[in-house]
Motif scaffolding. Structure first.
Motif, short mmCIF file in Angstrom:
data_model
loop_
_atom_site.label_atom_id
_atom_site.label_comp_id
_atom_site.label_asym_id
_atom_site.label_seq_id
_atom_site.Cartn_x
_atom_site.Cartn_y
_atom_site.Cartn_z
N GLN A 49 17.69 30.22 -18.27
CA GLN A 49 16.96 29.50 -19.31
C GLN A 49 17.93 28.90 -20.31
OE1 GLN A 49 13.86 31.67 -21.30
NE2 GLN A 49 13.50 30.06 -22.81
N HIS A 50 17.69 27.65 -20.65
CA HIS A 50 18.43 26.98 -21.72
C HIS A 50 17.38 26.33 -22.62
CE1 HIS A 50 21.78 24.80 -23.64
NE2 HIS A 50 20.97 23.77 -23.68
N ILE B 33 20.26 23.75 -14.50
CA ILE B 33 20.12 23.55 -15.94
C ILE B 33 20.95 22.34 -16.38
CG2 ILE B 33 20.77 24.49 -18.20
CD1 ILE B 33 18.16 25.67 -17.23
#
Length: 289
Positions: free
Chosen positions: A254-255, A266
Motif C-alpha cells: 500500500q502507498h 505501486i
C-alpha cells in the motif's frame, strides 16, 4: 435456523485476540478521522470513522486496487468522480465503490453541522485490481433489517437473523450493524475461515466472553471460530459493526490511496496517475464542482 436462534455455544466460539482504540486525528480538509490499520486482517485494509464539518471535507483524490464501503451514521456526503458519477448519501445509506483500475473523486459534507460516516477499505484480488470502477448504492430504507428480543440487525452485506443482503461483493464479505437494548444478547454465525472484527459505535458490551467489556471507538479483532456471542449488560444501548471477510491470501503493498500486490505495481500506479494513463486518463482535465 437463523444465526440468532442458535445457542450461545458455537462449536468454536470466537474470542477477542486484539483490542485497540481508534484515536482522532486531522485528515483531508478540516476533517477529524479515527483510523484503524487492518492490514494484518486480510481482506481488510483500513477502517475510518469520519467527522466532517463544512467547509471541510475530502477534495479530489485518487484510488486504485480496492473497494470502499461508506456508511453514513449522521448527515450526508456528496461525492463526484471523473467518470461522471455523482450524488449524495444520507444517514443510514451505503455506497459500495469498487475502485478497480482507478478513480479520482471528492467527498464533501452535504449540509450544516457535523457529518459522520464509517468507511471500510476492502482489498481486491490481483485479478480484480484493474477492472473498471463501479458503484452500488443502498438507501437506508432498502437495507434489510431484522429485530427480535431487543436486538436490531441492519444487514448491509451477508446474512443475520435469517435476513440476507442483496449487495454483491467481489470479495465475500459480511457487514452487519447491530443495536442491542440493555440486557440483550446475540449469537452470530461467522464462516470459520473468515477474518472478522468488531467496531463499537456507541455504548459498551461483552464480546466473546461475558467478563470482557469494550467501549466506543474500540476495534476488536476476533480469533478463529464459527461464531461470536455478545452481551449488552449495561443500562444504555450498544451499537457496533461486525465485519467479516474471506481472506485473499495475496501480498499487499500500500502507498497511500493505492493498494497493489508488488512495489513495481505501486510505482506503475504512481506513474499512471502522474501521466493520466491506464485508467487515469480523465484526471488530466477533470476537477470536482
Amino acid at each position: 435456523m437463523s444465526a440468532y436462534n442458535q445457542s450461545p455455544g458455537f462449536n468454536r466460539p470466537r474470542l477477542v485476540t486484539k483490542e485497540f482504540l481508534a484515536t482522532p486525528q486531522s485528515e483531508g480538509d478540516g476533517a477529524v478521522v479515527r483510523s484503524n490499520m487492518l492490514k494484518f486482517l486480510d481482506p481488510f485494509l483500513m477502517l475510518y470513522d469520519f467527522s466532517v464539518t463544512p467547509p471541510g471535507g475530502f477534495p479530489d483524490h485518487p484510488h486504485r486496487g480496492f473497494e470502499t464501503v461508506t456508511y453514513m451514521l449522521q448527515g450526508g456526503i456528496t461525492y463526484q468522480d471523473f467518470a461522471g458519477h455523482k450524488g449524495t448519501i444520507h444517514t443510514g445509506d451505503v455506497q459500495w465503490m469498487t475502485v478497480g483500475r482507478g478513480i479520482v473523486h471528492s467527498e464533501m459534507p452535504a449540509g450544516e453541522g457535523t457529518q459522520r460516516s464509517l468507511q471500510l477499505w476492502i482489498n481486491l484480488s490481483s485479478e480484480d485490481k484493474m477492472i473498471e470502477p463501479s458503484y452500488q448504492e443502498l438507501l437506508s430504507d432498502d437495507i434489510p433489517r431484522a429485530e427480535k428480543d431487543g436486538v436490531e440487525a441492519r444487514v448491509i452485506a451477508g446474512e443475520s437473523m435469517g435476513v440476507k443482503s442483496p449487495v454483491y461483493t467481489r470479495t465475500p464479505i459480511m457487514y452487519l450493524d447491530f443495536t442491542l437494548k440493555p440486557r440483550a444478547q446475540v449469537h452470530q454465525s461467522i464462516p470459520e475461515s473468515w477474518s472478522a472484527f468488531v467496531y463499537i459505535i456507541e455504548g459498551e458490551g461483552a464480546f466473546g466472553l461475558l467478563n470482557s467489556q469494550a467501549t466506543a471507538h474500540h476495534v476488536l479483532v476476533l480469533g478463529s471460530g464459527d461464531g461470536l456471542s455478545l452481551w449488552n449488560r449495561s443500562s444504555k444501548p450498544l451499537r457496533f459493526i461486525l465485519a467479516a471477510g474471506q481472506p485473499i491470501n495475496e501480498p499487499v503493498v500500500q502507498h497511500g490511496p493505492f493498494v497493489m500486490n508488488t512495489q513495481a505495481e505501486i510505482e506503475q500506479t504512481i506513474e499512471d496517475y502522474r501521466n493520466c494513463k491506464n485508467g487515469f486518463e480523465m484526471a488530466k482535465y477533470w476537477r470536482s464542482q
